[in-house]
Design an enzyme around this catalytic site. Structure first.
Site, PDB file in Angstrom:
ATOM      1  CB  CYS A  16      -3.792  -8.634 -13.377  1.00  0.00           C
ATOM      2  SG  CYS A  16      -4.449  -8.312 -11.716  1.00  0.00           S
ATOM      3  CB  CYS A  47      -4.209 -11.363  -9.082  1.00  0.00           C
ATOM      4  SG  CYS A  47      -5.864 -10.601  -9.106  1.00  0.00           S
ATOM      5  CG  HIS A  55      -9.002  -8.842 -10.213  1.00  0.00           C
ATOM      6  ND1 HIS A  55      -7.962  -8.799 -11.113  1.00  0.00           N
ATOM      7  CD2 HIS A  55      -9.619  -7.638 -10.306  1.00  0.00           C
ATOM      8  CE1 HIS A  55      -7.937  -7.637 -11.721  1.00  0.00           C
ATOM      9  NE2 HIS A  55      -8.940  -6.906 -11.241  1.00  0.00           N
ATOM     10  CD  GLU A  61      -6.754 -13.890 -10.328  1.00  0.00           C
ATOM     11  OE1 GLU A  61      -7.888 -13.358 -10.328  1.00  0.00           O
ATOM     12  OE2 GLU A  61      -5.937 -13.709 -11.234  1.00  0.00           O
TER      13      GLU A  61
END
Length: 151
Positions: free
Chosen positions: A82, A85, A52, A54
């Site tokens: 999410c 993260c 991801h 992040e």
């Protein structure tokens, strides 16, 4: 909303556009330290489900600072983090998280969960939502519109 928030979110949107051009979900993130961009990330979930934006930005930021503790850092991300993260933000001691669009499927910064402000955890993050929300949301909507057209 500070002018810096718009400036840095614009840079995160540029990262999201990179993911879009690769055919990945257009989410972009960056870590800011002492009002300077430290690291960037854009989703690479096609090749790895943990890649991801992040996570990529946090890993790179920690490597550049040569420390796991990113207190004093701000994460800018185009989509609400999410649970994975948000957990990484807490573990890395990110001071502030600024995001654009809400994540109605897995948002963990107040929409579905509130991991970033859960006082039962060993750290909480200041959260600011809705920065350049329309631009962030439009990019995501265009991506999923195109994907539906191809199916």
């Amino acid at each position: 909303m500070s002018p810096d928030d718009n400036f840095f979110m614009s840079a995160a949107i540029d990262e999201a556009k990179k993911a879009f051009s690769r055919g990945d979900v257009p989410v972009g993130a960056l870590i800011v330290y002492e009002n300077k961009i430290l690291s960037y990330g854009s989703d690479k979930k096609i090749s790895d489900p943990t890649e991801h934006a992040e996570i990529i930005a946090i890993r790179s930021g920690a490597e550049k600072l040569k420390r796991w503790n990113l207190s004093g850092c701000v994460l800018y991300v185009t989509l609400e983090p999410c649970p994975m993260c948000a957990g990484a933000c807490v573990n890395a001691r990110i001071s502030r998280v600024v995001y654009g669009a809400k994540n109605f499927k897995s948002g963990a910064a107040g929409t579905l969960y509130n991991i970033l402000n859960d006082s039962r955890l060993n750290h909480t993050c200041e959260v600011k939502s809705g920065v350049m929300k329309s631009e962030c949301l439009n990019l995501l909507q265009n991506y999923f519109f195109i994907r539906r057209q191809r199916q």
